[in-house]
Structure formats: C-alpha cells, structure tokens
Design a protein around this motif. Structure first.
Motif, PDB file in Angstrom:
ATOM      1  N   VAL A   6      14.819  -0.045  -3.116  1.00  0.00           N
ATOM      2  CA  VAL A   6      13.547   0.473  -2.620  1.00  0.00           C
ATOM      3  C   VAL A   6      12.392  -0.139  -3.388  1.00  0.00           C
ATOM      4  O   VAL A   6      12.508  -0.408  -4.594  1.00  0.00           O
ATOM      5  N   PHE A   7      11.262  -0.345  -2.691  1.00  0.00           N
ATOM      6  CA  PHE A   7       9.979  -0.662  -3.339  1.00  0.00           C
ATOM      7  C   PHE A   7       8.951   0.266  -2.720  1.00  0.00           C
ATOM      8  O   PHE A   7       8.756   0.254  -1.505  1.00  0.00           O
ATOM      9  N   GLU A   8       8.284   1.083  -3.562  1.00  0.00           N
ATOM     10  CA  GLU A   8       7.286   2.032  -3.076  1.00  0.00           C
ATOM     11  C   GLU A   8       6.014   1.900  -3.906  1.00  0.00           C
ATOM     12  O   GLU A   8       6.035   2.090  -5.126  1.00  0.00           O
ATOM     13  N   ALA A   9       4.896   1.582  -3.244  1.00  0.00           N
ATOM     14  CA  ALA A   9       3.608   1.545  -3.930  1.00  0.00           C
ATOM     15  C   ALA A   9       3.153   2.968  -4.182  1.00  0.00           C
ATOM     16  O   ALA A   9       3.197   3.816  -3.284  1.00  0.00           O
ATOM     17  N   LEU A  10       2.690   3.239  -5.397  1.00  0.00           N
ATOM     18  CA  LEU A  10       2.207   4.566  -5.756  1.00  0.00           C
ATOM     19  C   LEU A  10       0.693   4.608  -5.861  1.00  0.00           C
ATOM     20  O   LEU A  10       0.116   5.685  -6.036  1.00  0.00           O
ATOM     21  N   GLU A  11       0.043   3.448  -5.778  1.00  0.00           N
ATOM     22  CA  GLU A  11      -1.417   3.349  -5.818  1.00  0.00           C
ATOM     23  C   GLU A  11      -1.860   2.315  -4.790  1.00  0.00           C
ATOM     24  O   GLU A  11      -1.114   1.377  -4.490  1.00  0.00           O
ATOM     25  N   ILE A  15       4.921  -6.247 -11.988  1.00  0.00           N
ATOM     26  CA  ILE A  15       3.782  -5.593 -11.348  1.00  0.00           C
ATOM     27  C   ILE A  15       2.495  -6.221 -11.885  1.00  0.00           C
ATOM     28  O   ILE A  15       2.299  -6.324 -13.099  1.00  0.00           O
ATOM     29  N   CYS A  16       1.639  -6.650 -10.963  1.00  0.00           N
ATOM     30  CA  CYS A  16       0.361  -7.274 -11.338  1.00  0.00           C
ATOM     31  C   CYS A  16      -0.771  -6.253 -11.354  1.00  0.00           C
ATOM     32  O   CYS A  16      -1.613  -6.270 -12.243  1.00  0.00           O
ATOM     33  N   SER A  17      -0.805  -5.380 -10.340  1.00  0.00           N
ATOM     34  CA  SER A  17      -1.824  -4.333 -10.269  1.00  0.00           C
ATOM     35  C   SER A  17      -1.246  -3.128  -9.552  1.00  0.00           C
ATOM     36  O   SER A  17      -0.292  -3.251  -8.785  1.00  0.00           O
ATOM     37  N   GLY A  18      -1.832  -1.960  -9.817  1.00  0.00           N
ATOM     38  CA  GLY A  18      -1.352  -0.747  -9.188  1.00  0.00           C
ATOM     39  C   GLY A  18      -0.171  -0.165  -9.930  1.00  0.00           C
ATOM     40  O   GLY A  18      -0.008  -0.354 -11.143  1.00  0.00           O
ATOM     41  N   GLU A  47       0.848  -1.191   0.000  1.00  0.00           N
ATOM     42  CA  GLU A  47       0.000   0.000   0.000  1.00  0.00           C
ATOM     43  C   GLU A  47       0.887   1.246   0.000  1.00  0.00           C
ATOM     44  O   GLU A  47       2.029   1.207   0.477  1.00  0.00           O
ATOM     45  N   PRO A  48       0.370   2.376  -0.508  1.00  0.00           N
ATOM     46  CA  PRO A  48       1.140   3.620  -0.465  1.00  0.00           C
ATOM     47  C   PRO A  48       1.504   3.988   0.973  1.00  0.00           C
ATOM     48  O   PRO A  48       0.810   3.630   1.916  1.00  0.00           O
ATOM     49  N   GLY A  49       2.571   4.694   1.118  1.00  0.00           N
ATOM     50  CA  GLY A  49       3.073   5.091   2.425  1.00  0.00           C
ATOM     51  C   GLY A  49       4.584   5.121   2.363  1.00  0.00           C
ATOM     52  O   GLY A  49       5.166   5.332   1.303  1.00  0.00           O
ATOM     53  N   ALA A  50       5.208   4.869   3.475  1.00  0.00           N
ATOM     54  CA  ALA A  50       6.664   4.872   3.513  1.00  0.00           C
ATOM     55  C   ALA A  50       7.207   3.783   2.583  1.00  0.00           C
ATOM     56  O   ALA A  50       6.746   2.650   2.619  1.00  0.00           O
ATOM     57  N   PRO A  51       8.185   4.114   1.749  1.00  0.00           N
ATOM     58  CA  PRO A  51       8.785   3.106   0.861  1.00  0.00           C
ATOM     59  C   PRO A  51       9.473   2.009   1.675  1.00  0.00           C
ATOM     60  O   PRO A  51       9.974   2.264   2.768  1.00  0.00           O
ATOM     61  N   ARG A  52       9.499   0.811   1.151  1.00  0.00           N
ATOM     62  CA  ARG A  52      10.233  -0.301   1.755  1.00  0.00           C
ATOM     63  C   ARG A  52      11.670  -0.161   1.310  1.00  0.00           C
ATOM     64  O   ARG A  52      11.983  -0.318   0.124  1.00  0.00           O
TER      65      ARG A  52
END
Length: 160
Positions: free
Chosen positions: A143-148, A112-115, A92-97
């Motif tokens: 880094v991995f960061e969700a944007l959606e 990427i499957c979705s988002g 989920e969006p928030g702090a990047p991993r």
C-alpha cells in the motif's frame, strides 16, 4: 594489513582503528580501500537487510568528503543482476493505492520528498516523513497512502 595500507595509500594506524571499530573514515578513505580491495564501496558500508527497512531523514551513516561540503548516506545496495525502475510519485490524500503482489524477489525503495505517507506490505505499514527511506518486499500486497496534500516521493523498484 601493511599491503592493503600501501595499495590504498592509507596509514596502517587508520586501518587498525577501522578494524577495531573506533575509526570514522572519510568518503575518500573508504573509496581508496574499496579500490584496493577491488570491491564496490557500498560493500564496506551496507547495512544488513531486514524485512521492512526504514531509515529516517536524520539517520544512517553519512560519509563526508574531506575537501568539500558533501555528505552521502547509503540507502540501499543494488544486488548483482538486478534491474531497477525509478519513479517520481505525486500523491494526494484519499483512497490508498493498493498494489497486487509483484513477481517474487521484487523490492520497492521509497524516499519521501514532501508531505507524509503510510506505506509498505499489508500488515507492516510504516509512516514516513520528508527525507525518510523505506524498502520492503513487493512480492506481497502493498500500500501507498498519502497522509498530507502534495505528498511527493521517489520510488525505485528492483526486479531480480
């Protein structure tokens, strides 16, 4: 060329076209040639590696079967002697991993499957959409960061 054509069950003219770079072989033709050459089919179609590799959802060489509605696009070849771990990610969006460097020679592969996500080595981040693929060295900080919301991905980690 005659001997290879005979062992693979492929016409010499087809081999000539492929050698000249003008042919578009089917998946079956490539498998027959790989078998005759005693190599993995991926060795015939693998692309050279760069530091960060991205293949967008509509890119790459899709090999199509002759007898069915089936297409396969090679994303990465597994080097000999490498172990792989496979993960499904839900982010989920928030702090990047932020991940610390892994052992030297470790490579991460992401589809990427979705988002939507931003990922990769620090200083070389790329943005991916559904269906996009990237690979990069994980032996440096990454880094991995969700944007959606509801971003999902498949991650494969190679350990050599």
């Amino acid at each position: 060329m005659s001997e290879l054509a005979k062992r693979a069950g492929v016409a010499k003219s087809t081999l000539s076209q492929l050698e000249a770079g003008v042919g578009n072989p089917s998946l079956e033709t490539l498998w027959a040639l790989a078998t005759a050459l005693n190599v993995q089919v991926t060795q015939l179609i693998a692309q050279p590696r760069s530091e960060v590799r991205v293949i967008r959802a509509n890119e790459g060489v899709a090999l199509r079967a002759e007898q069915s509605n089936y297409a396969a696009t090679l994303l990465a070849v597994c080097p000999a002697g490498v172990q792989r771990d496979l993960y499904r990610l839900a982010v989920e969006p928030g702090a990047p991993r932020e991940s610390a460097p892994h052992a030297p020679g470790t490579v991460e592969h992401i589809v990427i499957c979705s988002g939507r996500a931003r990922l990769g080595p620090v200083g070389q981040l790329v943005e991916l959409l559904p269906g996009d693929y990237a690979s990069y060295s994980a032996s440096e900080g990454h880094v991995f960061e969700a944007l959606e919301p509801h971003t999902t991905a498949v991650m494969l980690i190679e350990h050599s």
